[in-house]
Design an enzyme around this catalytic site. Sequence first.
Site, mmCIF file in Angstrom:
data_model
loop_
_atom_site.group_PDB
_atom_site.id
_atom_site.type_symbol
_atom_site.label_atom_id
_atom_site.label_comp_id
_atom_site.label_asym_id
_atom_site.label_seq_id
_atom_site.Cartn_x
_atom_site.Cartn_y
_atom_site.Cartn_z
ATOM 1 N N CYS A 42 -1.714 1.130 10.527
ATOM 2 C CA CYS A 42 -1.919 -0.019 9.643
ATOM 3 C C CYS A 42 -0.630 -0.791 9.365
ATOM 4 O O CYS A 42 0.380 -0.208 8.956
ATOM 5 C CB CYS A 42 -2.540 0.442 8.332
ATOM 6 S SG CYS A 42 -2.974 -0.918 7.235
ATOM 7 N N CYS A 65 -20.242 -6.440 1.825
ATOM 8 C CA CYS A 65 -19.693 -5.118 2.135
ATOM 9 C C CYS A 65 -18.277 -5.071 1.566
ATOM 10 O O CYS A 65 -17.490 -5.987 1.810
ATOM 11 C CB CYS A 65 -19.679 -4.889 3.639
ATOM 12 S SG CYS A 65 -19.014 -3.272 4.149
ATOM 13 N N ARG A 77 -20.868 -2.000 15.744
ATOM 14 C CA ARG A 77 -20.101 -3.239 15.692
ATOM 15 C C ARG A 77 -18.800 -3.123 16.485
ATOM 16 O O ARG A 77 -18.052 -2.165 16.317
ATOM 17 C CB ARG A 77 -19.786 -3.620 14.237
ATOM 18 C CG ARG A 77 -19.019 -4.915 14.089
ATOM 19 C CD ARG A 77 -19.166 -5.508 12.707
ATOM 20 N NE ARG A 77 -18.666 -4.660 11.636
ATOM 21 C CZ ARG A 77 -19.419 -3.843 10.921
ATOM 22 N NH1 ARG A 77 -20.723 -3.752 11.173
ATOM 23 N NH2 ARG A 77 -18.911 -3.100 9.961
ATOM 24 N N CYS A 129 -17.281 -9.392 4.193
ATOM 25 C CA CYS A 129 -16.578 -8.146 3.924
ATOM 26 C C CYS A 129 -15.334 -8.417 3.091
ATOM 27 O O CYS A 129 -14.425 -9.123 3.529
ATOM 28 C CB CYS A 129 -16.174 -7.477 5.229
ATOM 29 S SG CYS A 129 -17.553 -7.147 6.335
ATOM 30 N N CYS A 161 0.833 -1.211 0.000
ATOM 31 C CA CYS A 161 0.000 0.000 0.000
ATOM 32 C C CYS A 161 0.865 1.258 0.000
ATOM 33 O O CYS A 161 1.824 1.363 0.769
ATOM 34 C CB CYS A 161 -0.919 -0.007 1.222
ATOM 35 S SG CYS A 161 -2.070 1.389 1.231
ATOM 36 N N CYS A 194 -0.970 5.429 6.568
ATOM 37 C CA CYS A 194 -1.805 5.388 7.770
ATOM 38 C C CYS A 194 -1.027 4.746 8.919
ATOM 39 O O CYS A 194 -0.619 3.575 8.830
ATOM 40 C CB CYS A 194 -3.077 4.599 7.489
ATOM 41 S SG CYS A 194 -4.003 5.190 6.049
ATOM 42 N N CYS A 208 -21.088 2.135 5.584
ATOM 43 C CA CYS A 208 -20.507 1.572 6.803
ATOM 44 C C CYS A 208 -19.255 2.377 7.085
ATOM 45 O O CYS A 208 -18.336 2.410 6.259
ATOM 46 C CB CYS A 208 -20.179 0.093 6.591
ATOM 47 S SG CYS A 208 -19.214 -0.655 7.933
#
Length: 353
Positions: free
Chosen positions: A80, A149, A279, A117, A73, A77, A209
């Site tokens: 992460c 999702c 959640r 997901c 990636c 962030c 979401c």
Amino acid sequence: MNNPVTSSPSRWQSLADQVLSGYQISREEGLEILSSSDDELLDLLSATYRIRQKHFGKQVQLYYLKNAKSGLCPEDCGYCSQARGSKADIPKYRMLNEEKLLEGAKAADEAKAGTYCIVASGRGPTDKEVDHVASVVEKIKSSFDLRICCCLGLLNEDQAKRLQQAGVNRINHNLNTSREYYEKICTTHTYEDRLQTLKVAREAGMELCSGLIVGMGEVAEDIVDATFELRELETKSIPVNFLNSIDGTSLEAVDELDPRYCLKALCLFRMAHPATEIRIAGGREVNLRSMQAMGLYAANSMFVSDYLTTKGQAAEADYEMIADLGFEVIISGHEMDATTGEPSELATQAESC
């Protein structure tokens, strides 16, 4: 003759009464929840549970995650393990093929999850990747009774429309923190970029979401600001993550949460979003520890099995925890026996998440 002793409702029970009557809590009240004394926690949970019970009864919705593309990636962030600059020891691979993604759907179905997901690392998907995911989703929909999702990063209008047409029910794109604190955890894209993806997803006809990560060094005001931003967005589902500090990430040394604060955060979200699915997401096992079950007095949903690059507790332990609470797993609109994972003889129709 002595008169019976009566006690007036606590401030949390009184606040719950107001919320149950349609009141929207203020930012000041949100901050009071987060800063409340540990001695008040049981009463706070009791008041919060009344709101949860009105809208969701004793139902628990389960989600199952599949890391469809890991690592590699370009985004930075800080939380992460898959981010640029992360030295975390994780698997790295490009988008999984159709067979692997279908295997994930089968695993979700077997885990009694109502929602599958599909998550991919990266700033955003290529059109080819979107077409691939859309094609797989069409096959999943024809084989399994699952809601889908997708969390694929930043999306444009055409990509969002393609996913919706394939049968994707919901797009996950977390705000993660407040607008003010966002640049402290990520510099390669902006808070506004995230809001734009949520906008195009909604315009394409998919549900939203979106949630946050608690414990990244933010202050209580940041959590409350994110709470109210999500209220403005009218999100259908809010995953509340608790930072699981992973070695090799820029937040590896951050460890500031305790189970009681995590429970207060869940109470905040239920009080602020009385009828929204809340959640318990990543970091549940690490941060709530022995108090995990208590989180379901505020939340009505959780992930089952593993997360993206970290392990969760065994699904059987989740079923047992739910059963011990006297709660019921809801899948495909039917109550499930939380102990056996089989359909209940008294199954009732309920909207699947």
